[in-house]
Design a protein around this motif. Structure first.
Motif, PDB file in Angstrom:
ATOM      1  N   VAL A   1     -37.738   4.349  59.696  1.00  0.00           N
ATOM      2  CA  VAL A   1     -39.052   4.966  59.865  1.00  0.00           C
ATOM      3  C   VAL A   1     -38.937   6.132  60.854  1.00  0.00           C
ATOM      4  CG1 VAL A   1     -40.475   2.937  59.371  1.00  0.00           C
ATOM      5  CG2 VAL A   1     -39.739   3.358  61.701  1.00  0.00           C
ATOM      6  N   TRP A   2     -39.801   7.103  60.646  1.00  0.00           N
ATOM      7  CA  TRP A   2     -39.950   8.227  61.553  1.00  0.00           C
ATOM      8  C   TRP A   2     -41.341   8.122  62.145  1.00  0.00           C
ATOM      9  CZ3 TRP A   2     -37.289   8.098  57.128  1.00  0.00           C
ATOM     10  CH2 TRP A   2     -35.998   8.586  57.121  1.00  0.00           C
ATOM     11  N   LEU A   3     -41.431   8.160  63.473  1.00  0.00           N
ATOM     12  CA  LEU A   3     -42.711   7.998  64.168  1.00  0.00           C
ATOM     13  C   LEU A   3     -42.912   9.167  65.135  1.00  0.00           C
ATOM     14  CD1 LEU A   3     -41.039   4.923  64.631  1.00  0.00           C
ATOM     15  CD2 LEU A   3     -43.429   4.373  64.586  1.00  0.00           C
ATOM     16  N   THR A   4     -44.177   9.449  65.403  1.00  0.00           N
ATOM     17  CA  THR A   4     -44.497  10.385  66.472  1.00  0.00           C
ATOM     18  C   THR A   4     -45.094   9.580  67.613  1.00  0.00           C
ATOM     19  OG1 THR A   4     -46.704  10.842  65.580  1.00  0.00           O
ATOM     20  CG2 THR A   4     -44.914  12.337  64.937  1.00  0.00           C
ATOM     21  N   ARG A   5     -44.790  10.001  68.822  1.00  0.00           N
ATOM     22  CA  ARG A   5     -45.376   9.363  70.004  1.00  0.00           C
ATOM     23  C   ARG A   5     -45.211  10.292  71.180  1.00  0.00           C
ATOM     24  NH1 ARG A   5     -41.245   4.327  70.818  1.00  0.00           N
ATOM     25  NH2 ARG A   5     -39.464   5.479  71.596  1.00  0.00           N
ATOM     26  N   CYS A   6     -45.989  10.045  72.175  1.00  0.00           N
ATOM     27  CA  CYS A   6     -45.931  10.858  73.389  1.00  0.00           C
ATOM     28  C   CYS A   6     -45.608   9.929  74.547  1.00  0.00           C
ATOM     29  CB  CYS A   6     -47.249  11.586  73.611  1.00  0.00           C
ATOM     30  SG  CYS A   6     -47.183  12.730  74.994  1.00  0.00           S
ATOM     31  N   ASP A   7     -44.344   9.884  74.937  1.00  0.00           N
ATOM     32  CA  ASP A   7     -43.930   9.047  76.068  1.00  0.00           C
ATOM     33  C   ASP A   7     -44.376   9.702  77.369  1.00  0.00           C
ATOM     34  OD1 ASP A   7     -42.754   7.294  74.327  1.00  0.00           O
ATOM     35  OD2 ASP A   7     -40.717   7.990  74.683  1.00  0.00           O
ATOM     36  N   ALA A   8     -44.822   8.874  78.275  1.00  0.00           N
ATOM     37  CA  ALA A   8     -45.239   9.404  79.578  1.00  0.00           C
ATOM     38  C   ALA A   8     -44.030   9.653  80.445  1.00  0.00           C
ATOM     39  CB  ALA A   8     -46.179   8.425  80.262  1.00  0.00           C
TER      40      ALA A   8
ATOM     41  N   TRP B   1     -40.848  12.449  68.982  1.00  0.00           N
ATOM     42  CA  TRP B   1     -40.663  11.748  67.714  1.00  0.00           C
ATOM     43  C   TRP B   1     -39.459  10.840  67.813  1.00  0.00           C
ATOM     44  CZ3 TRP B   1     -36.282  12.192  64.725  1.00  0.00           C
ATOM     45  CH2 TRP B   1     -35.499  13.338  64.866  1.00  0.00           C
ATOM     46  N   VAL B   2     -39.505   9.793  66.996  1.00  0.00           N
ATOM     47  CA  VAL B   2     -38.486   8.751  67.044  1.00  0.00           C
ATOM     48  C   VAL B   2     -38.088   8.392  65.616  1.00  0.00           C
ATOM     49  CG1 VAL B   2     -38.002   6.381  67.771  1.00  0.00           C
ATOM     50  CG2 VAL B   2     -39.460   7.817  69.167  1.00  0.00           C
TER      51      VAL B   2
ATOM     52  N   GLN C   1     -33.032  -8.766  58.238  1.00  0.00           N
ATOM     53  CA  GLN C   1     -34.237  -9.376  58.787  1.00  0.00           C
ATOM     54  C   GLN C   1     -35.120  -8.326  59.451  1.00  0.00           C
ATOM     55  OE1 GLN C   1     -34.930 -12.651  58.251  1.00  0.00           O
ATOM     56  NE2 GLN C   1     -33.065 -12.523  57.013  1.00  0.00           N
ATOM     57  N   PRO C   2     -36.447  -8.506  59.408  1.00  0.00           N
ATOM     58  CA  PRO C   2     -37.349  -7.563  60.085  1.00  0.00           C
ATOM     59  C   PRO C   2     -37.157  -7.593  61.598  1.00  0.00           C
ATOM     60  CG  PRO C   2     -38.586  -9.111  58.700  1.00  0.00           C
ATOM     61  CD  PRO C   2     -37.163  -9.561  58.713  1.00  0.00           C
ATOM     62  N   VAL C   3     -37.460  -6.461  62.230  1.00  0.00           N
ATOM     63  CA  VAL C   3     -37.446  -6.349  63.692  1.00  0.00           C
ATOM     64  C   VAL C   3     -38.805  -5.777  64.106  1.00  0.00           C
ATOM     65  CG1 VAL C   3     -34.945  -6.057  63.867  1.00  0.00           C
ATOM     66  CG2 VAL C   3     -36.407  -4.045  63.646  1.00  0.00           C
ATOM     67  N   PRO C   4     -39.211  -5.940  65.373  1.00  0.00           N
ATOM     68  CA  PRO C   4     -40.501  -5.403  65.810  1.00  0.00           C
ATOM     69  C   PRO C   4     -40.558  -3.879  65.630  1.00  0.00           C
ATOM     70  CG  PRO C   4     -39.647  -6.940  67.427  1.00  0.00           C
ATOM     71  CD  PRO C   4     -38.546  -6.704  66.427  1.00  0.00           C
ATOM     72  N   MET C   5     -41.692  -3.406  65.155  1.00  0.00           N
ATOM     73  CA  MET C   5     -41.906  -1.965  64.983  1.00  0.00           C
ATOM     74  C   MET C   5     -42.167  -1.351  66.353  1.00  0.00           C
ATOM     75  SD  MET C   5     -42.191   0.488  62.676  1.00  0.00           S
ATOM     76  CE  MET C   5     -42.650  -0.286  61.127  1.00  0.00           C
ATOM     77  N   PRO C   6     -41.487  -0.253  66.682  1.00  0.00           N
ATOM     78  CA  PRO C   6     -41.767   0.393  67.969  1.00  0.00           C
ATOM     79  C   PRO C   6     -43.150   1.045  67.955  1.00  0.00           C
ATOM     80  CG  PRO C   6     -40.137   1.635  66.716  1.00  0.00           C
ATOM     81  CD  PRO C   6     -40.431   0.393  65.940  1.00  0.00           C
ATOM     82  N   ASP C   7     -43.656   1.360  69.146  1.00  0.00           N
ATOM     83  CA  ASP C   7     -44.943   2.038  69.262  1.00  0.00           C
ATOM     84  C   ASP C   7     -44.849   3.441  68.687  1.00  0.00           C
ATOM     85  OD1 ASP C   7     -46.086  -0.128  70.540  1.00  0.00           O
ATOM     86  OD2 ASP C   7     -45.593   0.624  72.539  1.00  0.00           O
ATOM     87  N   GLY C   8     -45.935   3.899  68.090  1.00  0.00           N
ATOM     88  CA  GLY C   8     -45.998   5.255  67.565  1.00  0.00           C
ATOM     89  C   GLY C   8     -46.750   5.293  66.256  1.00  0.00           C
TER      90      GLY C   8
END
Length: 71
Positions: free
Chosen positions: A64-71, A27-28, A36-43
């Motif tokens: 924002v709080w995101l879930t992701r599975c980094d390799a 999670w991130v 100003q807006p910035v690019p949303m990370p993957d997740g």
């Protein structure tokens, strides 16, 4: 004092208006401290502190709080 059961990594990009905290690649939490807006990370977005009119961008003054599975 904060204690985490898993490794914690903070990735503040140099000269940037946002920061990212990554816990074990699962999670991130990303905060945009600027106006100003910035690019949303993957997740997959779990929670946002403000509305997200464009899911590809993180608006200013938003976290924002995101879930992701980094390799």
């Amino acid at each position: 004092m904060l204690a985490f059961a898993r490794p914690l990594a903070m990735n503040p990009p140099a000269l940037s208006q946002h920061s990212e905290v990554n816990v074990s690649g699962q999670w991130v939490c990303v905060s945009n401290f600027g106006n100003q807006p910035v690019p949303m990370p993957d997740g997959d977005i779990v929670l946002a502190s403000s509305p997200l009119p464009n899911p590809a961008q993180l608006p200013g003054a938003t976290t924002v709080w995101l879930t992701r599975c980094d390799a």
